[in-house]
Scaffold this active site. Structure first.
Site, PDB file in Angstrom:
ATOM      1  N   GLY A   4       2.347  -9.632  -0.149  1.00  0.00           N
ATOM      2  CA  GLY A   4       2.173 -11.024  -0.520  1.00  0.00           C
ATOM      3  C   GLY A   4       3.201 -11.945   0.101  1.00  0.00           C
ATOM      4  O   GLY A   4       2.899 -13.090   0.432  1.00  0.00           O
ATOM      5  N   VAL A  25       6.536  -6.519   6.982  1.00  0.00           N
ATOM      6  CA  VAL A  25       7.767  -5.752   7.144  1.00  0.00           C
ATOM      7  C   VAL A  25       7.656  -4.981   8.454  1.00  0.00           C
ATOM      8  O   VAL A  25       6.675  -4.273   8.694  1.00  0.00           O
ATOM      9  CB  VAL A  25       7.983  -4.768   5.981  1.00  0.00           C
ATOM     10  CG1 VAL A  25       9.270  -3.971   6.190  1.00  0.00           C
ATOM     11  CG2 VAL A  25       8.039  -5.501   4.650  1.00  0.00           C
ATOM     12  N   GLU A  46       2.196  -5.026   5.155  1.00  0.00           N
ATOM     13  CA  GLU A  46       2.061  -6.458   4.917  1.00  0.00           C
ATOM     14  C   GLU A  46       1.771  -6.660   3.449  1.00  0.00           C
ATOM     15  O   GLU A  46       0.887  -6.019   2.884  1.00  0.00           O
ATOM     16  CB  GLU A  46       0.946  -7.054   5.774  1.00  0.00           C
ATOM     17  CG  GLU A  46       0.945  -8.576   5.780  1.00  0.00           C
ATOM     18  CD  GLU A  46       0.166  -9.153   6.946  1.00  0.00           C
ATOM     19  OE1 GLU A  46       0.272 -10.382   7.168  1.00  0.00           O
ATOM     20  OE2 GLU A  46      -0.536  -8.377   7.614  1.00  0.00           O
ATOM     21  N   ASP A  74      10.003  -7.612 -11.064  1.00  0.00           N
ATOM     22  CA  ASP A  74       8.759  -7.196 -10.407  1.00  0.00           C
ATOM     23  C   ASP A  74       8.807  -5.710 -10.059  1.00  0.00           C
ATOM     24  O   ASP A  74       8.538  -5.308  -8.931  1.00  0.00           O
ATOM     25  CB  ASP A  74       8.513  -8.034  -9.148  1.00  0.00           C
ATOM     26  CG  ASP A  74       7.058  -7.958  -8.672  1.00  0.00           C
ATOM     27  OD1 ASP A  74       6.176  -7.622  -9.493  1.00  0.00           O
ATOM     28  OD2 ASP A  74       6.805  -8.237  -7.493  1.00  0.00           O
ATOM     29  N   LEU A 115       5.439  -2.068   9.421  1.00  0.00           N
ATOM     30  CA  LEU A 115       5.416  -1.044   8.376  1.00  0.00           C
ATOM     31  C   LEU A 115       4.445  -1.386   7.252  1.00  0.00           C
ATOM     32  O   LEU A 115       4.007  -0.507   6.522  1.00  0.00           O
ATOM     33  CB  LEU A 115       6.827  -0.862   7.801  1.00  0.00           C
ATOM     34  CG  LEU A 115       7.897  -0.457   8.805  1.00  0.00           C
ATOM     35  CD1 LEU A 115       9.261  -0.417   8.136  1.00  0.00           C
ATOM     36  CD2 LEU A 115       7.573   0.906   9.415  1.00  0.00           C
TER      37      LEU A 115
END
Length: 302
Positions: free
Chosen positions: A44, A48, A42, A157, A40
């Site tokens: 850091g 996924v 990529e 974050d 799905l």
């Protein structure tokens, strides 16, 4: 077999039939097929993948933490422990985890992907009513994190790529690798500086202290991105438009706030809602954190 590097305990409070569970590496590998299955995205921390859990008869998203990632065992354990406590319609649901051979997290599958894929990468043009509902959902998520539990959860974050969208385009916050639990009375946590440039408040950059106020700052940067349909920093634009916060502040100061609205909407939006979202956004990114509202005030403003 558990790799000694990943050997840690999550405690007895995670042995719940209703909550997330521990999976074996084989279970998640069979469900996901890492080598040939659908990836799905990529980021850091790693990749996924989409999987299908036969015993639950449902799709899931498996976060596969890269060994090159800054997210280590400590951050992984913190993410599992924190998100396992959370139950809210605007937070991504954790299904389970695995720490055999590698670090894996299984989440509910959200078919419409991340908010940034729609705002910046053309996956779809989000209509205004959908965008406004997403902003309201984010406010609800943050209210739950900051105010509703026995301890305050600082996300640490918040950004558009960490906001996922379900089949009805409802917002769900995820990726709690930098999250911290703090006492409500304290409201801040001294940590090693972490987060994403552009979304981090000035005081967080200077002191390394994550706080409710720094979360709110990041959250409302996202709100401005939703309204303006652009990234927080766009180096290719004219100098006075490069940084979204300064640009919208300038337009607000001369009474032309709506000029910052996403041109892709072709003026198809509610002007009062658009202006309200931008002004509340500016209120939340005020350089003096003492002037920023509490999240319950933000939610009322929405």
């Amino acid at each position: 077999m558990i790799d000694p590097a990943f050997d840690f305990s999550l405690g007895d409070d995670f042995r719940s039939e209703r909550g997330p569970r521990k999976f074996s590496h084989k279970e998640l590998a069979d469900a996901t097929n890492f080598s040939e299955g659908e990836m799905l995205g990529e980021r850091g921390f790693g990749a996924v993948h989409r999987g299908f859990l036969k015993e639950l008869n449902s799709y899931d998203s498996v976060k596969r933490v890269s060994k090159r990632s800054k997210q280590g065992v400590k951050e992984f354990a913190a993410e599992v422990k924190i998100i396992s406590r959370l139950r809210h319609r605007n937070l991504v649901k954790l299904i389970g985890w695995c720490h055999e051979k590698e670090l894996l997290l299984a989440y509910e599958f959200l078919p419409n992907g991340s908010l940034d894929s729609h705002l910046f990468y053309g996956k779809s043009l989000l209509k205004w009513e959908v965008r406004y509902r997403i902003a309201q959902g984010l406010a609800s998520a943050l209210l739950n994190l900051h105010e509703d539990g026995d301890e305050c959860v600082l996300h640490g974050d918040i950004k558009s790529s960490n906001i996922m969208l379900d089949s009805d385009f409802n917002a769900k916050a995820w990726d709690f690798g930098l999250a911290r639990l703090v006492d409500h009375a304290k409201g801040f946590q001294t940590t090693v500086l972490a987060g994403t440039m552009g979304y981090m408040s000035h005081e967080c950059l200077n002191s390394g202290k994550a706080s409710k106020e720094s979360d709110i700052y990041s959250f409302r940067v996202v709100a401005l991105e939703i309204a303006c349909g652009r990234r927080v920093v766009e180096p290719r634009l004219q100098e006075n438009q490069t940084r979204i916060v300064e640009w919208v502040w300038e337009l607000y100061g001369i009474g032309k706030t709506l000029e910052a609205a996403d041109p892709k909407l072709c003026e198809d939006f509610d002007e009062q809602e658009m202006e309200r979202l931008m002004i509340v956004g500016l209120w939340c990114v005020h350089p003096d954190c003492t002037f920023r509202p509490l999240i319950r005030q933000v939610k009322a403003g929405d």
